[in-house]
Write a protein that holds these residues in place. Structure first.
Motif, mmCIF file in Angstrom:
data_model
loop_
_atom_site.group_PDB
_atom_site.id
_atom_site.type_symbol
_atom_site.label_atom_id
_atom_site.label_comp_id
_atom_site.label_asym_id
_atom_site.label_seq_id
_atom_site.Cartn_x
_atom_site.Cartn_y
_atom_site.Cartn_z
ATOM 1 N N GLY A 65 43.824 29.799 32.258
ATOM 2 C CA GLY A 65 42.463 30.281 32.092
ATOM 3 C C GLY A 65 41.563 29.265 32.048
ATOM 4 O O GLY A 65 42.215 27.887 32.575
ATOM 5 N N TYR A 66 40.299 29.288 31.914
ATOM 6 C CA TYR A 66 39.601 28.164 31.919
ATOM 7 C C TYR A 66 38.635 28.122 30.693
ATOM 8 O O TYR A 66 38.545 29.230 29.948
ATOM 9 N N SER B 162 40.218 23.509 33.445
ATOM 10 C CA SER B 162 41.240 24.735 33.878
ATOM 11 C C SER B 162 42.228 24.156 32.650
ATOM 12 O O SER B 162 42.611 23.125 32.326
ATOM 13 N N ALA C 219 41.502 33.654 34.023
ATOM 14 C CA ALA C 219 41.825 33.235 35.175
ATOM 15 C C ALA C 219 42.093 34.699 35.977
ATOM 16 O O ALA C 219 43.020 35.411 35.644
ATOM 17 N N PHE D 203 44.660 32.032 42.005
ATOM 18 C CA PHE D 203 44.038 31.448 40.813
ATOM 19 C C PHE D 203 45.208 30.365 40.102
ATOM 20 O O PHE D 203 44.820 29.626 39.255
ATOM 21 N N HIS D 204 46.428 30.629 40.589
ATOM 22 C CA HIS D 204 47.274 29.759 39.724
ATOM 23 C C HIS D 204 47.734 28.438 40.252
ATOM 24 O O HIS D 204 48.530 27.548 39.677
ATOM 25 N N SER E 176 42.210 25.413 41.360
ATOM 26 C CA SER E 176 41.676 24.442 40.204
ATOM 27 C C SER E 176 40.708 23.709 40.544
ATOM 28 O O SER E 176 39.544 23.431 40.071
#
Length: 194
Positions: free
Chosen positions: A6-7, A59, A160, A175-176, A181
């Motif tokens: 996640g962020y 990130s 995320a 997103f991974h 990122s």
């Protein structure tokens, strides 16, 4: 490639009683580092009580990686002067995010953290559920290796790819990857976040 859990949105709010590095004042800016990521605030001229009010987005790939905050005085003709540093242990915050129920009541306190010799907190900090339903932590950190100075921060978790809490294993498309990122951080830098 490392998976993004996640962020972490870090709102660098303001500095308090920062050290004087110029004749009458200082021209402070803050740098936030986490792993290989490094973002900075804008410089506030001649102000020992700067109001940055700037959001920085990092990130999170490893919940054990701390956040380092360093404040500098911008100098035009010489190297920038250091104005103190702090280490922000994000493990308690991330644990609160991980263990929070899916829809916690707004305003509820998730965890309270007292200042101790192992953190840079200058007063107790509460992890709570904000009005928007997000897990947040407001804190005031005391800068180390300097005669005076504190910085007010606010942490907020950003999911995320639409996941709730920590995203483990499965992520929304794109997103991974570390490349995605970097693109996201680059976009925020262009918008004045760094």
């Amino acid at each position: 490639m490392e998976e993004v859990l996640g962020y972490l949105k870090i709102s660098v709010k303001r500095g308090i009683n920062l050290a004087r590095r110029d004749l009458f004042s200082s021209d402070p800016y803050a740098v936030v580092k986490m792993g290989q990521q490094s973002l900075k605030t804008r410089t506030i001229l001649q102000n020992r009580y700067p109001e940055w009010n700037q959001d920085l987005l990092l990130s999170v790939t490893d919940p054990n990686t701390p956040v380092f905050l360093k404040v500098y005085d911008k100098d035009a003709f010489t190297g920038d002067d250091e104005m103190g540093e702090a280490v922000v242990d994000i493990k308690p915050f991330l644990e609160a995010v991980r263990t929070a129920p899916p829809e916690p009541p707004v305003g509820s306190h998730v965890m309270s953290l007292p200042p101790n010799p192992h953190n840079c907190l200058s007063k107790p900090s509460v992890i709570m559920v904000s009005g928007s339903g997000k897990i947040t932590q407001e804190m005031k950190v005391r800068l180390r290796n300097v005669e005076s100075g504190e910085v007010e921060l606010k942490l907020e978790w950003v999911n995320a790819g639409g996941c709730k809490g920590f995203c483990r294993g499965r992520f929304a498309s794109g997103f991974h990857t570390a490349a995605r990122s970097s693109q996201l951080l680059s976009l925020h830098s262009k918008d004045g976040y760094a």
